[in-house]
Design an enzyme around this catalytic site. Structure first.
Site, short mmCIF file in Angstrom:
data_model
loop_
_atom_site.label_atom_id
_atom_site.label_comp_id
_atom_site.label_asym_id
_atom_site.label_seq_id
_atom_site.Cartn_x
_atom_site.Cartn_y
_atom_site.Cartn_z
N ASP A 71 -3.69 7.77 3.84
CA ASP A 71 -3.84 7.17 5.20
C ASP A 71 -4.86 8.05 5.78
O ASP A 71 -5.43 7.65 6.70
CB ASP A 71 -2.50 7.51 6.00
CG ASP A 71 -1.61 6.07 5.84
OD1 ASP A 71 -2.24 5.20 5.30
OD2 ASP A 71 -0.39 6.29 5.68
N GLU A 150 15.35 12.27 4.63
CA GLU A 150 14.34 13.45 4.65
C GLU A 150 13.41 13.35 5.90
O GLU A 150 12.67 14.56 6.08
CB GLU A 150 13.44 13.18 3.46
CG GLU A 150 14.10 13.25 2.18
CD GLU A 150 13.44 12.27 1.02
OE1 GLU A 150 13.00 11.27 1.65
OE2 GLU A 150 13.18 12.53 -0.01
N PRO A 191 16.44 -7.03 12.13
CA PRO A 191 16.00 -5.85 11.39
C PRO A 191 15.09 -4.89 12.29
O PRO A 191 15.39 -3.71 12.10
CB PRO A 191 15.10 -6.29 10.11
CG PRO A 191 15.59 -7.58 9.94
CD PRO A 191 15.88 -8.19 11.38
N GLN A 193 15.25 -4.74 15.69
CA GLN A 193 16.13 -4.25 16.84
C GLN A 193 16.74 -3.07 16.11
O GLN A 193 17.05 -2.03 16.69
CB GLN A 193 16.89 -5.25 17.09
CG GLN A 193 16.30 -6.51 17.97
CD GLN A 193 17.25 -7.60 18.26
OE1 GLN A 193 18.48 -7.29 18.57
NE2 GLN A 193 17.12 -8.76 18.22
N GLY A 354 -11.30 9.73 -12.27
CA GLY A 354 -10.04 9.67 -13.04
C GLY A 354 -9.76 10.87 -13.98
O GLY A 354 -10.38 11.66 -14.05
N CYS A 381 -17.82 11.00 -10.22
CA CYS A 381 -17.04 12.10 -10.73
C CYS A 381 -16.78 11.68 -12.30
O CYS A 381 -17.77 11.99 -13.14
CB CYS A 381 -15.90 12.27 -9.96
SG CYS A 381 -15.06 13.90 -10.25
N LEU A 382 -15.53 11.25 -12.58
CA LEU A 382 -15.32 10.77 -14.09
C LEU A 382 -16.69 10.11 -14.63
O LEU A 382 -17.06 10.21 -15.66
CB LEU A 382 -13.86 10.49 -14.15
CG LEU A 382 -13.64 9.78 -15.60
CD1 LEU A 382 -13.50 11.13 -16.71
CD2 LEU A 382 -12.45 8.92 -15.64
N GLY A 383 -16.95 9.22 -13.58
CA GLY A 383 -18.10 8.09 -14.16
C GLY A 383 -19.28 8.69 -14.46
O GLY A 383 -20.36 8.18 -15.23
N MET A 384 -19.65 9.78 -13.74
CA MET A 384 -20.72 10.78 -14.16
C MET A 384 -20.56 11.46 -15.45
O MET A 384 -21.29 11.26 -16.35
CB MET A 384 -21.19 11.71 -12.91
CG MET A 384 -22.29 12.64 -13.43
SD MET A 384 -21.45 14.10 -14.15
CE MET A 384 -22.80 15.39 -13.70
N HIS A 507 -17.50 12.72 -5.21
CA HIS A 507 -16.91 11.62 -4.63
C HIS A 507 -17.55 11.07 -3.41
O HIS A 507 -17.11 11.27 -2.26
CB HIS A 507 -15.53 11.62 -4.63
CG HIS A 507 -14.79 12.02 -5.63
ND1 HIS A 507 -14.09 10.70 -6.53
CD2 HIS A 507 -14.19 12.96 -6.30
CE1 HIS A 507 -13.56 11.37 -7.45
NE2 HIS A 507 -13.44 12.57 -7.57
N GLU A 509 -17.46 8.32 -1.93
CA GLU A 509 -16.77 7.20 -1.42
C GLU A 509 -16.13 7.84 -0.09
O GLU A 509 -15.69 7.23 0.96
CB GLU A 509 -15.77 6.57 -2.26
CG GLU A 509 -14.65 7.47 -3.14
CD GLU A 509 -15.08 8.13 -4.23
OE1 GLU A 509 -16.16 8.45 -4.41
OE2 GLU A 509 -14.20 8.43 -5.09
N1 GLN Z 1 -11.18 14.68 -14.92
C1 GLN Z 1 -12.48 14.85 -14.57
C2 GLN Z 1 -12.23 16.37 -14.03
O1 GLN Z 1 -11.32 17.08 -13.67
C3 GLN Z 1 -12.98 14.11 -13.23
C4 GLN Z 1 -12.30 14.05 -12.33
C5 GLN Z 1 -12.55 12.91 -11.13
O2 GLN Z 1 -12.77 11.92 -11.59
N2 GLN Z 1 -12.17 13.28 -10.00
O3 GLN Z 1 -13.42 16.88 -14.14
#
Ligand code: GLN
Length: 566
Positions: A71, A150, A191, A193, A354, A381-384, A507, A509
């Site tokens: 969020d 909670e 619901p 209400q 990822g 990140c992981l994509g790089m 990142h 994004e």
């Molecule tokens: N798993 C990879 C690392 O920890 C990439 C992390 C990610 O994509 N945020 O470096």
């Protein structure tokens, strides 16, 4: 002194309370007020960093490196602000503070109780944000649904705040859902209400209620809620499901939300700015061209996992005046059937962040496909890291080459554990997190996109480009175009002789905004748009590729993977 707006939710979860909170912030900011916003989550976790993305969605990272609920991403995008760790508080943090205080003897021998100690800590967190942000309005979203076991300490904390600050300075908003009953063809208000009654049992009478529904809501239903729940008629606001979340502020303003809030909080608002309306008009304007982007990931069942990536792609498309056709490709499927089958009809490929081994070889195959066919590729990140491994394996033909994350014993760890990470045992909050500086090479696609040499971007990773391989990879055509000057860490890679193969260790994004798409996304879509042929003819443009489009593009897509029209 700040005024406080609290938002609770009832009936069911997932009704878009975060979007409503963000939209209220958007409207009030557009009316000239200084806004800050925070969310309380009921979980006993300390933060979202260790939560499973398939259950909880994306972990949004703030500039100061907090791993937060998704969020916060909505808040930053709608309000166009940079939040900090103060804006995401989970119950675990509250109890951790209380127990640490107890060990230090700060309670002077008293028994520690939910009221006042826990509730005071809740109020302190709100006060801290108010003081630090110096905002006119602090919006506080309470996660979960009224009645959750909670959530009681948060409700009691915010209840007390009306007593502490007065009715002129506190406002309670409540969002609930009206289910549709097919047998009688009507929306049911009971619901909602009941959830308002549940809220009242905590001592909170809402001032404004948002009625979410999947169908049009009649005046009759709104009047019924007003009468039965004792809420002013203009405080009962319908909000039908919209396929365009950025339209929500104007949908709420149709019912004069800002005027109602201003009256109740005794505020003087400026005439609202038209900036956001222009964005919505740009989004809704029919586009002549579609750009087909493949998102290659592994959490395909849970799309919220990639929410900031998707929002950044959408904004970049609006900026470039094209529609986004997003294909969700499960990298494990690529492992089984090869990349070409799933990727050949796309104009661009994105590999998002990822963790872990599953589906990695499929992602590497996707990066190989992008490099060989000159398909625009954006690695986040992981994509790089994936693009680096792919290049080392297939251009340098380095055998047994991997990231230490996927094979700790690999002979050629082109991606390796960061040195300061090797001693760390705890999982929570220990990655390289938050904003770091990066210096760009002037002759790079990235510099062209940013238009400046020094940039600051948000990170969340444990592994990094191994500088030992830097020279040899550069010699083979990999370009290191972004480096962290303090630690000499590789932050951005590109490829020689490729229209757009860009991988960032950060990142991007998280910094993208609907009306100000991130430069890398903007440039990626711009190049993908050139790559694209509107009539699905094989591309004969600047960047020729091996594989043309199928004439039967649309049909093929439905067979090969879900395509979501956004
Ligand atoms: N798993 C990879 C690392 O920890 C990439 C992390 C990610 O994509 N945020 O470096």
């Amino acid at each position: 002194m700040a005024k406080f707006i609290f938002i609770t939710g009832g009936v069911l979860s997932g009704l878009g309370k975060g979007i409503i909170a963000a939209s209220v912030g958007n409207i009030l900011k557009g009316s000239g007020l200084n806004i800050s916003i925070m969310k309380f989550d009921q979980y006993l976790n300390i933060d979202a960093g260790t939560l499973n993305p398939t259950e909880h969605g994306e972990v949004f990272v703030t500039a100061d490196g907090a791993e937060t609920d998704l969020d916060l991403g909505h808040y930053e995008r709608f309000i166009d602000c940079n939040l900090s760790h103060e804006s995401s508080v989970m119950s675990g943090q509250i109890f951790q503070t209380i127990l640490e205080n107890e060990r230090r003897g700060e309670y002077l021998g008293k028994t520690i109780q939910m009221i006042p100690h826990v509730t005071d800590e809740v109020k302190k967190r709100i006060a801290r944000l108010a003081k630090k942000s110096e905002a006119d309005i602090i919006i506080v979203e309470i996660g979960g649904t009224i009645g959750d076991y909670e959530g009681a300490h948060f409700l009691e904390g915010i209840r007390q705040m009306r007593r502490d600050f007065g009715a002129d300075n506190t406002l309670y908003l409540h969002a609930g859902f009206l289910p549709y009953l097919e047998t009688t063809c009507e929306l049911k208000t009971k619901p909602l209400q009941n959830s308002i009654r549940d809220l009242a049992s905590y001592g909170i009478q809402p001032d404004i209620v948002f009625c979410r529904a999947d169908y049009p809501i009649s005046k009759k239903e709104l009047d019924k809620i007003s009468l039965f729940c004792g809420i002013d008629k203009d405080g009962v606001i319908p909000l039908q499901t919209s396929d365009q979340v950025y339209e929500v502020p104007s949908l709420l303003e149709k019912y004069n939300l800002s005027r109602v809030i201003a009256r109740k909080l005794n505020l003087h608002l400026r005439k609202s700015s038209s900036e956001w309306q222009k964005l919505v008009a740009r989004i809704k304007k029919p586009k002549k061209q579609k750009v087909k982007i493949a998102l290659v990931g592994k959490y395909m069942a849970m799309r919220d996992t990639y929410i900031s990536v998707i929002e950044a792609l959408k904004s970049a498309c609006w900026w470039n005046d094209v529609d986004l056709n997003l294909g969700w490709i499960d990298s494990e499927k690529i492992e089984k059937d090869g990349a070409e089958k799933y990727l050949k009809q796309y104009d661009g490929i994105v590999i998002p962040g990822g963790f872990g081994n599953r589906g990695i070889e499929g992602k590497i195959a996707a990066a190989k496909f992008a490099r060989e066919n000159k398909v625009p590729y954006l690695g986040l990140c992981l994509g790089m890291q994936i693009a680096t491994i792919e290049f080392a394996r297939y251009v340098l033909t380095t055998s047994d080459c991997n990231s230490e994350e996927f094979n700790p014993k690999t002979k050629n760890p082109v991606i390796h554990l960061m040195s300061e990470q090797s001693r760390i045992k705890d999982k929570g909050g220990t990655m390289r997190l938050g904003v770091y500086k990066c210096k760009l090479s002037p002759k790079s696609i990235s510099y062209q996109a940013y238009g400046q040499r020094i940039i600051f971007e948000r990170h969340r990773h444990r592994f990094e480009f191994n500088n030992k391989y830097r020279k040899i990879l550069e010699k083979a055509g990999l370009r290191i175009v972004g480096v962290n000057p303090e630690k000499n860490l590789v932050e951005i890679i590109e490829l020689k002789n490729h229209p757009f193969l860009v991988g960032s260790q950060f990142h991007p994004e998280f910094k993208s905004r609907p009306n100000r798409p991130h430069p890398l996304f903007r440039q990626f879509i711009k190049i993908a748009k050139k790559f694209n042929k509107p009539n699905n003819e094989p591309n004969r443009g600047r960047f020729s590729r091996k594989h043309g489009f199928s004439k039967n593009n649309i049909e093929m897509k439905s067979k090969l993977g879900t395509v979501l029209k956004i």
